[in-house]
Design a protein around this motif. Structure first.
Motif, PDB file in Angstrom:
ATOM      1  N   ASP A 492       0.820  -1.201   0.000  1.00  0.00           N
ATOM      2  CA  ASP A 492       0.000   0.000   0.000  1.00  0.00           C
ATOM      3  C   ASP A 492       0.860   1.260   0.000  1.00  0.00           C
ATOM      4  OD1 ASP A 492      -2.367  -1.350   0.006  1.00  0.00           O
ATOM      5  OD2 ASP A 492      -2.713  -1.162   2.170  1.00  0.00           O
ATOM      6  N   PRO A 493       0.376   2.310  -0.625  1.00  0.00           N
ATOM      7  CA  PRO A 493       1.080   3.596  -0.533  1.00  0.00           C
ATOM      8  C   PRO A 493       0.906   4.199   0.854  1.00  0.00           C
ATOM      9  CG  PRO A 493      -1.000   3.882  -1.688  1.00  0.00           C
ATOM     10  CD  PRO A 493      -0.846   2.400  -1.460  1.00  0.00           C
ATOM     11  N   SER A 568       6.144  -1.163  -5.963  1.00  0.00           N
ATOM     12  CA  SER A 568       4.748  -1.041  -6.355  1.00  0.00           C
ATOM     13  C   SER A 568       4.036   0.000  -5.502  1.00  0.00           C
ATOM     14  CB  SER A 568       4.056  -2.399  -6.228  1.00  0.00           C
ATOM     15  OG  SER A 568       2.668  -2.286  -6.462  1.00  0.00           O
ATOM     16  N   GLN A 572       2.651   3.927  -6.600  1.00  0.00           N
ATOM     17  CA  GLN A 572       1.283   4.409  -6.379  1.00  0.00           C
ATOM     18  C   GLN A 572       1.265   5.789  -5.731  1.00  0.00           C
ATOM     19  OE1 GLN A 572      -1.522   1.406  -4.660  1.00  0.00           O
ATOM     20  NE2 GLN A 572       0.264   0.054  -4.743  1.00  0.00           N
ATOM     21  N   GLU A 573       2.340   6.126  -5.043  1.00  0.00           N
ATOM     22  CA  GLU A 573       2.407   7.436  -4.399  1.00  0.00           C
ATOM     23  C   GLU A 573       2.740   8.558  -5.375  1.00  0.00           C
ATOM     24  OE1 GLU A 573       4.888   7.321  -0.865  1.00  0.00           O
ATOM     25  OE2 GLU A 573       4.177   5.310  -0.338  1.00  0.00           O
TER      26      GLU A 573
END
Length: 595
Positions: A492-493, A568, A572-573
């Motif tokens: 997750d970001p 990954s 996303q950030e």
């Protein structure tokens, strides 16, 4: 007051057990004991914290730095509840602590009275070895003595609940009668050695190995020379758990450093390449960094037989004191010093030292946190006491700070509770006021508990023979360890609402308290800041503005397997993750990997 009360008996019993100080916070449920402490005129001393949680951490810190029993005192209800984090810290890191909790009068229990909590139910897990309410004056000595003996014998927290009205009763004289047990405030550590046939079986396993690794934990506290003697005899390398780090001479050429997610590449190479494992006094939970099952034959030494085989499929378990067991084992071991495996381990250690220096010198904005510890290492006084908090600061301590031989360093390891460093440091300083103390913390931990306990430091430092008490705060305005965990484990970001911390002027706050504050925003100022702090005439807070984008990369080869997840999440950030992505790629390149 001329009448001797149960409260006075309690204080006398603390003195009989050799307790030098009690940590805590007052309240009506424990006021009779507070009065007895006042009448005792400082023997034992009472140390007021700003919060019961901090007082419990101080008691744990006292036990860790001194090897004695930490004692914490609280009132009933919220005061008792606030002790739980510290008591769980004691339980999970296996140190003896006695908590004395006040309670409402016996006549109102069960009435849903103000601050009435079923305290024995509250502590039944954390104080599973011993928790008891004193229901009659004749019971007080018995319960206290059992609490101390159990804490010492099981290396765990115990709880004594003292109703207010019992504290106020006249203290009884010892009587020999039915239903009254008279006890003594005494305990002695016994000798604990494995059977001869088990020692021989362990030697057979170790002698058959060609690539032996030692994994050393806090159980080797009194066996530092014995660990080195066994490792040298077997031509072995030495890795440590986080708690075991202070008990291995980090200048030894085969000392590979801390294992696990926050460990070194040398420890990963050692444990990943060994064919035989000797575990000494460790119950480290990072099992994915142990040798793979079936890779290595294993022997384990632990004073607590319940831990044998708990983390790895061993062939021989040796229940015994680490020092005595290793001394008995040494004559049975074949001399393989100078083996090719030992040379390979020493090469891995040298490579790690080069890599850690390279990482500390990697440019960051504004300061690389690894450089903070790299600059402290050559300056850390040989008589210092070190306290470490939980968070990204723990990674840099494990990897970058090389402790002088004999320097104690402690943290909340198994519970991993933020906010422990300053309370630990206070306990260390009170136990040895003639030695400098260094507390290493992140800004999250300071905002959680540390800032409040700087008030305690400001209140007490003039009583210390050596006023040096240095708190280093890595200020990155981010809960960095969890941010990197979210990227690694969840893909997750960064979630700004959960991870961003409000800014706070730590150095300015220190100045307001009458301490000295130093703010560092340039890596060139790190060395002078440490020099100034370690020679100051009062406690110092060093506020270092560090870069949250410096990656918390697991040691390779495990770290290599995490790169895709990190990348990954950072992708996303978008632009916000670009600098962290660049630093991650730089660290990977330093490992010899391309993007």
């Amino acid at each position: 007051m001329s009448e001797r009360l149960v409260a006075d008996l309690v204080v006398e019993r603390l003195r009989a057990w050799g307790v030098p100080r009690v940590f805590g916070y007052s309240g009506d449920g424990i006021n009779a004991v507070m009065g007895a402490l006042r009448r005792a005129d400082g023997d034992p001393a009472f140390v007021q914290a700003r919060h019961e949680e901090a007082a419990a951490f101080m008691a744990v810190g006292h036990a860790k730095y001194t090897g004695g029993v930490g004692v914490v005192l609280s009132t009933q209800g919220p005061g008792a509840v606030h002790l739980l984090n510290g008591l769980y810290d004691a339980k999970l890191d296996s140190v003896p602590v006695v908590a004395i909790m006040g309670q409402q009068q016996r006549t109102v229990l069960g009435a849903e009275y103000q601050q009435e909590i079923d305290l024995l139910s509250l502590v039944k897990d954390v104080a599973a070895q011993f928790a008891q309410t004193v229901t009659a004056p004749q019971q007080a000595q018995l319960v206290l003595d059992r609490a101390f003996r159990t804490a010492l014998e099981t290396r765990s927290p115990t709880v004594v609940v003292l109703p207010h009205d019992v504290q106020q009763q006249p203290a009884p004289e010892p009587e020999q009668e039915h239903g009254v047990v008279v006890t003594a405030p005494t305990w002695r550590r016994g000798r604990h050695l494995p059977a001869e046939e088990d020692l021989r079986a362990a030697a057979e396993v170790l002698n058959a190995g060609q690539r032996v690794a030692l994994l050393v934990g806090q159980g080797a506290r009194g066996a530092q020379q014995d660990v080195v003697a066994v490792a040298d005899r077997l031509g072995a390398g030495i890795a440590t758990s986080l708690l075991g780090k202070p008990y291995v001479d980090e200048a030894h050429p085969a000392a590979a450093g801390v294992m696990g997610h926050l460990g070194t590449t040398a420890s990963a190479a050692l444990l990943g390449g060994c064919d035989t494992l000797l575990m000494v006094g460790t119950n480290d939970p990072w099992t994915e960094f142990y040798p793979a099952p079936g890779q290595a034959r294993a022997v384990q030494v632990d004073v607590d037989g319940r831990h044998l085989g708990d983390r790895y499929p061993i062939e021989v378990g040796l229940p015994g004191d680490a020092a005595e067991t290793l001394r008995a084992l040494l004559p049975l071991l074949e001399d393989r010093s100078g083996s090719p495996w030992r040379a390979e381990v020493e090469d891995a250690v040298r490579s790690w030292h080069e890599l850690s220096a390279q990482r500390a010198a990697t440019p960051a904005t504004p300061v690389n946190p690894e450089a903070v510890f790299a600059e402290l290492s050559p300056r850390l006084p040989v008589d210092a006491q070190v306290a470490v908090d939980v968070g990204s600061v723990t990674y840099w301590y494990a990897r970058q700070l090389r402790l002088p031989r004999g320097v104690p360093a402690h943290l909340s390891s198994t519970l991993a509770c933020m906010g422990c460093a300053v309370p630990y440091g206070v306990a260390a300083k009170l136990a040895a006021p003639d030695r400098p103390a260094v507390a290493l913390s992140g800004d999250g931990a300071m905002q959680m508990l540390g800032n409040a306990e700087l008030v305690t430091v400001a209140h007490r430092w003039r009583q210390w023979v050596d006023p040096r008490f240095v708190v280093c705060v890595l200020t990155n305005r981010d809960l960095a360890e969890v941010t990197w965990e979210q990227r690694e484990m969840e893909g997750d970001p960064r979630f700004d609402d959960s991870q961003a911390l409000p800014d706070f002027p730590y150095a300015g706050y220190a100045d307001l308290l009458g301490l000295t504050g130093i703010r560092v925003e340039d890596p060139a100022d790190l060395g002078p800041a440490w020099d100034r702090a370690l020679t100051a005439d009062r406690p110092v807070v060093i506020e270092v503005r560090t870069d949250p984008d410096v990656p918390l990369l697991p040691p390779f080869p495990a770290g290599e397997q995490k790169l895709d997840s990190f990348r990954s999440a950072l992708d996303q950030e978008g632009a916000a993750g670009a600098r962290a992505r660049a630093l991650l790629d730089t660290y990977a390149e330093q490992e010899g990997l391309e993007d």
